[in-house]
Scaffold this motif. Structure first.
Motif, PDB file in Angstrom:
ATOM      1  N   SER A 149      65.199 113.134  76.798  1.00 58.05           N
ATOM      2  CA  SER A 149      66.506 113.333  77.444  1.00 58.05           C
ATOM      3  C   SER A 149      67.641 113.061  76.460  1.00 58.05           C
ATOM      4  O   SER A 149      68.609 113.824  76.385  1.00 58.05           O
ATOM      5  N   GLY A 150      67.514 111.971  75.705  1.00 59.83           N
ATOM      6  CA  GLY A 150      68.536 111.660  74.712  1.00 59.83           C
ATOM      7  C   GLY A 150      68.595 112.682  73.593  1.00 59.83           C
ATOM      8  O   GLY A 150      69.682 113.049  73.133  1.00 59.83           O
ATOM      9  N   PHE A 151      67.432 113.170  73.173  1.00 61.91           N
ATOM     10  CA  PHE A 151      67.396 114.150  72.091  1.00 61.91           C
ATOM     11  C   PHE A 151      68.023 115.475  72.519  1.00 61.91           C
ATOM     12  O   PHE A 151      68.781 116.091  71.764  1.00 61.91           O
ATOM     13  N   VAL A 152      67.710 115.917  73.728  1.00 56.00           N
ATOM     14  CA  VAL A 152      68.316 117.151  74.249  1.00 56.00           C
ATOM     15  C   VAL A 152      69.814 116.958  74.443  1.00 56.00           C
ATOM     16  O   VAL A 152      70.621 117.853  74.153  1.00 56.00           O
ATOM     17  N   LEU A 153      70.215 115.772  74.921  1.00 52.10           N
ATOM     18  CA  LEU A 153      71.640 115.468  75.068  1.00 52.10           C
ATOM     19  C   LEU A 153      72.335 115.526  73.713  1.00 52.10           C
ATOM     20  O   LEU A 153      73.451 116.069  73.599  1.00 52.10           O
ATOM     21  N   ASN A 154      71.697 114.984  72.684  1.00 54.00           N
ATOM     22  CA  ASN A 154      72.272 115.016  71.342  1.00 54.00           C
ATOM     23  C   ASN A 154      72.468 116.460  70.869  1.00 54.00           C
ATOM     24  O   ASN A 154      73.517 116.807  70.314  1.00 54.00           O
ATOM     25  N   GLY A 155      71.470 117.300  71.094  1.00 55.18           N
ATOM     26  CA  GLY A 155      71.602 118.701  70.720  1.00 55.18           C
ATOM     27  C   GLY A 155      72.721 119.400  71.461  1.00 55.18           C
ATOM     28  O   GLY A 155      73.475 120.199  70.882  1.00 55.18           O
ATOM     29  N   TRP A 156      72.859 119.085  72.754  1.00 55.02           N
ATOM     30  CA  TRP A 156      73.923 119.704  73.565  1.00 55.02           C
ATOM     31  C   TRP A 156      75.296 119.256  73.067  1.00 55.02           C
ATOM     32  O   TRP A 156      76.222 120.071  72.964  1.00 55.02           O
ATOM     33  N   VAL A 157      75.432 117.971  72.747  1.00 59.24           N
ATOM     34  CA  VAL A 157      76.710 117.464  72.247  1.00 59.24           C
ATOM     35  C   VAL A 157      77.063 118.126  70.919  1.00 59.24           C
ATOM     36  O   VAL A 157      78.209 118.554  70.702  1.00 59.24           O
ATOM     37  N   LEU A 158      76.090 118.230  70.024  1.00 58.26           N
ATOM     38  CA  LEU A 158      76.348 118.845  68.720  1.00 58.26           C
ATOM     39  C   LEU A 158      76.737 120.310  68.868  1.00 58.26           C
ATOM     40  O   LEU A 158      77.647 120.793  68.182  1.00 58.26           O
ATOM     41  N   GLN A 159      76.058 121.025  69.752  1.00 57.99           N
ATOM     42  CA  GLN A 159      76.360 122.445  69.930  1.00 57.99           C
ATOM     43  C   GLN A 159      77.668 122.663  70.671  1.00 57.99           C
ATOM     44  O   GLN A 159      78.372 123.646  70.424  1.00 57.99           O
ATOM     45  N   THR A 160      78.038 121.745  71.565  1.00 60.62           N
ATOM     46  CA  THR A 160      79.259 121.903  72.356  1.00 60.62           C
ATOM     47  C   THR A 160      80.504 121.472  71.576  1.00 60.62           C
ATOM     48  O   THR A 160      81.499 122.193  71.526  1.00 60.62           O
ATOM     49  N   LEU A 161      80.434 120.299  70.955  1.00 57.82           N
ATOM     50  CA  LEU A 161      81.607 119.761  70.278  1.00 57.82           C
ATOM     51  C   LEU A 161      81.786 120.324  68.874  1.00 57.82           C
ATOM     52  O   LEU A 161      82.907 120.631  68.465  1.00 57.82           O
ATOM     53  N   LEU A 162      80.680 120.438  68.139  1.00 56.34           N
ATOM     54  CA  LEU A 162      80.772 120.838  66.737  1.00 56.34           C
ATOM     55  C   LEU A 162      80.253 122.248  66.475  1.00 56.34           C
ATOM     56  O   LEU A 162      80.269 122.700  65.323  1.00 56.34           O
ATOM     57  N   LYS A 163      79.764 122.918  67.518  1.00 58.26           N
ATOM     58  CA  LYS A 163      79.235 124.285  67.380  1.00 58.26           C
ATOM     59  C   LYS A 163      78.083 124.342  66.376  1.00 58.26           C
ATOM     60  O   LYS A 163      77.938 125.297  65.615  1.00 58.26           O
ATOM     61  N   VAL A 164      77.251 123.305  66.379  1.00 58.81           N
ATOM     62  CA  VAL A 164      76.085 123.267  65.503  1.00 58.81           C
ATOM     63  C   VAL A 164      75.017 124.186  66.072  1.00 58.81           C
ATOM     64  O   VAL A 164      74.732 124.173  67.264  1.00 58.81           O
ATOM     65  N   ARG A 165      74.389 124.977  65.219  1.00 58.19           N
ATOM     66  CA  ARG A 165      73.320 125.856  65.665  1.00 58.19           C
ATOM     67  C   ARG A 165      72.116 125.041  66.105  1.00 58.19           C
ATOM     68  O   ARG A 165      71.856 123.960  65.585  1.00 58.19           O
ATOM     69  N   SER A 166      71.372 125.567  67.068  1.00 56.70           N
ATOM     70  CA  SER A 166      70.203 124.858  67.578  1.00 56.70           C
ATOM     71  C   SER A 166      69.198 124.568  66.473  1.00 56.70           C
ATOM     72  O   SER A 166      68.476 123.573  66.503  1.00 56.70           O
ATOM     73  N   LEU A 167      69.148 125.440  65.457  1.00 59.76           N
ATOM     74  CA  LEU A 167      68.255 125.235  64.315  1.00 59.76           C
ATOM     75  C   LEU A 167      68.497 123.887  63.671  1.00 59.76           C
ATOM     76  O   LEU A 167      67.574 123.110  63.434  1.00 59.76           O
ATOM     77  N   ASN A 168      69.743 123.580  63.374  1.00 58.73           N
ATOM     78  CA  ASN A 168      70.067 122.327  62.693  1.00 58.73           C
ATOM     79  C   ASN A 168      69.955 121.121  63.615  1.00 58.73           C
ATOM     80  O   ASN A 168      69.567 120.036  63.181  1.00 58.73           O
ATOM     81  N   SER A 169      70.308 121.289  64.890  1.00 61.49           N
ATOM     82  CA  SER A 169      70.229 120.153  65.813  1.00 61.49           C
ATOM     83  C   SER A 169      68.784 119.757  66.077  1.00 61.49           C
ATOM     84  O   SER A 169      68.464 118.575  66.192  1.00 61.49           O
ATOM     85  N   ILE A 170      67.863 120.741  66.144  1.00 61.26           N
ATOM     86  CA  ILE A 170      66.454 120.438  66.364  1.00 61.26           C
ATOM     87  C   ILE A 170      65.886 119.652  65.191  1.00 61.26           C
ATOM     88  O   ILE A 170      65.123 118.696  65.360  1.00 61.26           O
ATOM     89  N   MET A 171      66.268 120.019  63.977  1.00 58.65           N
ATOM     90  CA  MET A 171      65.689 119.370  62.809  1.00 58.65           C
ATOM     91  C   MET A 171      66.270 117.981  62.540  1.00 58.65           C
ATOM     92  O   MET A 171      65.938 117.338  61.557  1.00 58.65           O
ATOM     93  N   MET A 172      67.141 117.489  63.431  1.00 57.84           N
ATOM     94  CA  MET A 172      67.581 116.101  63.361  1.00 57.84           C
ATOM     95  C   MET A 172      66.579 115.186  64.064  1.00 57.84           C
ATOM     96  O   MET A 172      66.817 113.984  64.199  1.00 57.84           O
ATOM     97  N   LEU A 173      65.452 115.761  64.505  1.00 56.52           N
ATOM     98  CA  LEU A 173      64.501 114.985  65.301  1.00 56.52           C
ATOM     99  C   LEU A 173      63.932 113.794  64.533  1.00 56.52           C
ATOM    100  O   LEU A 173      63.605 112.759  65.131  1.00 56.52           O
ATOM    101  N   HIS A 174      63.792 113.892  63.221  1.00 58.88           N
ATOM    102  CA  HIS A 174      63.231 112.791  62.451  1.00 58.88           C
ATOM    103  C   HIS A 174      64.170 111.581  62.450  1.00 58.88           C
ATOM    104  O   HIS A 174      63.742 110.456  62.686  1.00 58.88           O
ATOM    105  N   ILE A 175      65.440 111.837  62.216  1.00 61.54           N
ATOM    106  CA  ILE A 175      66.420 110.748  62.218  1.00 61.54           C
ATOM    107  C   ILE A 175      66.550 110.165  63.621  1.00 61.54           C
ATOM    108  O   ILE A 175      66.526 108.941  63.807  1.00 61.54           O
ATOM    109  N   PHE A 176      66.690 111.033  64.607  1.00 61.61           N
ATOM    110  CA  PHE A 176      66.867 110.573  65.987  1.00 61.61           C
ATOM    111  C   PHE A 176      65.654 109.761  66.436  1.00 61.61           C
ATOM    112  O   PHE A 176      65.789 108.654  66.977  1.00 61.61           O
TER     113      PHE A 176
END
Length: 414
Positions: A149-176
């Motif tokens: 839930s937190g990881f999906v929320l993080n992806g949604w925040v990145l894509q909504t606020l910063l317009k980050v592509r899902s490709l880059n938000s998914i690959m933050m999984l190691h840090i998260f």
């Protein structure tokens, strides 16, 4: 005489799993559909299905066998891994499809959505590695659901606020996943950790099985790293696969060398090698030359192997953070290295000074948001799991399969 274990978890495990699974069935019955109406040529489907199988091998066989290194926790390491994956994947499909549900009234399932959901589940597996052996299956399922839930929320925040592509938000999984897990194990710290748990041991047989998991990860990691690359640009996809393979090869050689150099007797250390190989993060959008990927692999191996050798014990003594699978060194540091490589290579490629500054600020904001959400969700989950309701295993019963699994002869100890 067989050892006495904590009270049965029957009143916790079975109702939780049946309730969750029934709820998922109801949601899928009314709010999901398979994208069968989309015209897909046979060759495209074969390619997608092959990559889907590769990612399946990584999250089920790779992570599953990797967690069997503990001498008396092999059943739980592999079995609970499968349980967490299937529950987290079902939940991730629902969460990732919320936008589709809002716009179309249905969550649409496809091979791509299944793989993205499994990648979300992989982030939960990373987190669970930090508390492996010190939690029961009820807690693991709760951790997986909240972490996804937190990881999906993080992806949604990145894509909504910063317009980050899902490709880059998914690959933050190691840090998260790594930071989430560190917060968990810090809050759930046990005093027994300071002298090492009685059954937290490693031997030749379990090491061999764990190395098998590392081999699975090593073989199929290029598919994991390249799946989200646009299939309409096969040249770019080939570039990512080749770069990942070269980086993995350099990483394997370097990890072996560093493990020998850091050994008092000058011998190979299996745990340093196998945990080092299970994660390598490449920045897919900016690595264009083979030497760049190989340099990243070399640096990641040095940093991670030294971290596994020395950082785990330092984290335990200095910060009371018992990291079972060394997720900080295995996933966290390589993830941060991948982020830094992305930033530096993008700056080098950019000729406009103003654009460079904007990208650097943007990239730093992406990292800070990810760190903030992962730490926050980890703290919340850790505080929730401190309740006595969950029947956390006692210190003497940690890292032991007999607390959860049936054995023909309980009196025979390993």
């Amino acid at each position: 005489m067989a050892p006495q274990y904590a009270p049965s978890l029957r009143s916790r495990v079975a109702p939780l799993l049946l309730l969750l699974q029934t709820g998922f069935i109801v949601i899928y019955a009314f709010y999901t559909e398979i994208e069968s109406n989309i015209q897909v040529d046979v060759e495209t489907f074969r390619n997608l299905y092959a990559e889907f199988q590769d990612v399946n091998v990584i999250v089920i066989l790779g992570f599953g066998f990797l967690c069997t290194f503990l001498v008396r926790y092999g059943f739980s390491g592999s079995g609970f891994n499968l349980l967490v994956v299937v529950m987290a994947t079902q939940w991730a499909i629902i969460l990732n499809g919320i936008e589709s549900l809002y716009n179309r009234g249905k969550v649409r399932l496809s091979l791509r959505s299944l793989v993205v959901a499994e990648m979300c589940a992989a982030s939960a597996l990373v987190s669970i590695g930090a508390v492996l052996g010190k939690t029961n299956p009820v807690q693991l399922v709760v951790i997986a659901l909240l972490e996804v839930s937190g990881f999906v929320l993080n992806g949604w925040v990145l894509q909504t606020l910063l317009k980050v592509r899902s490709l880059n938000s998914i690959m933050m999984l190691h840090i998260f996943g790594a930071l989430f897990g560190l917060m968990l194990t810090w809050i759930l710290f046990r005093k027994e950790s300071e002298q090492q748990f009685e059954k937290e041991k490693f031997d030749r047989k379990t090491g061999l099985f764990s190395m098998l998991g590392t081999v699975f990860l090593w073989m199929f990691w290029p598919s994991f790293n390249s799946f989200l690359v646009d299939s309409h640009t096969p040249g770019r996809k080939l570039e990512v696969v080749c770069s990942t393979y070269l980086a993995l090869g350099v990483s394997a050689v370097t990890a072996a060398a560093v493990s020998v150099l850091s050994s008092p007797r000058g011998k190979f250390n299996l745990r340093c090698i196998m945990w080092r190989l299970c994660s390598l993060v490449l920045s897919k959008s900016v690595v264009h030359q083979p030497w760049e990927a190989m340099t990243i692999g070399f640096t990641a191996a040095v940093v991670s192997t030294i971290g596994i050798r020395y950082l785990k014990s330092h984290m335990l003594l200095a910060f009371q953070c018992h990291d079972t699978c060394a997720v900080l060194s295995t996933h966290g540091l390589p993830g941060l290295l991948g982020w830094l490589a992305h930033l530096l290579l993008q700056i080098i490629d950019c000729e406009d000074h103003t654009t460079t500054i904007r990208f650097a600020v943007f990239h730093i904001c992406v990292l800070l948001i990810t760190i903030t959400i992962s730490l926050s969700m980890g703290i919340i989950t850790g505080l929730l799991l401190k309740w006595n309701f969950w029947k956390t295993p006692q210190d003497k019963k940690c890292f032991d399969d007999q607390a959860f699994w049936e054995f023909p002869h309980l009196s025979v100890l390993k």
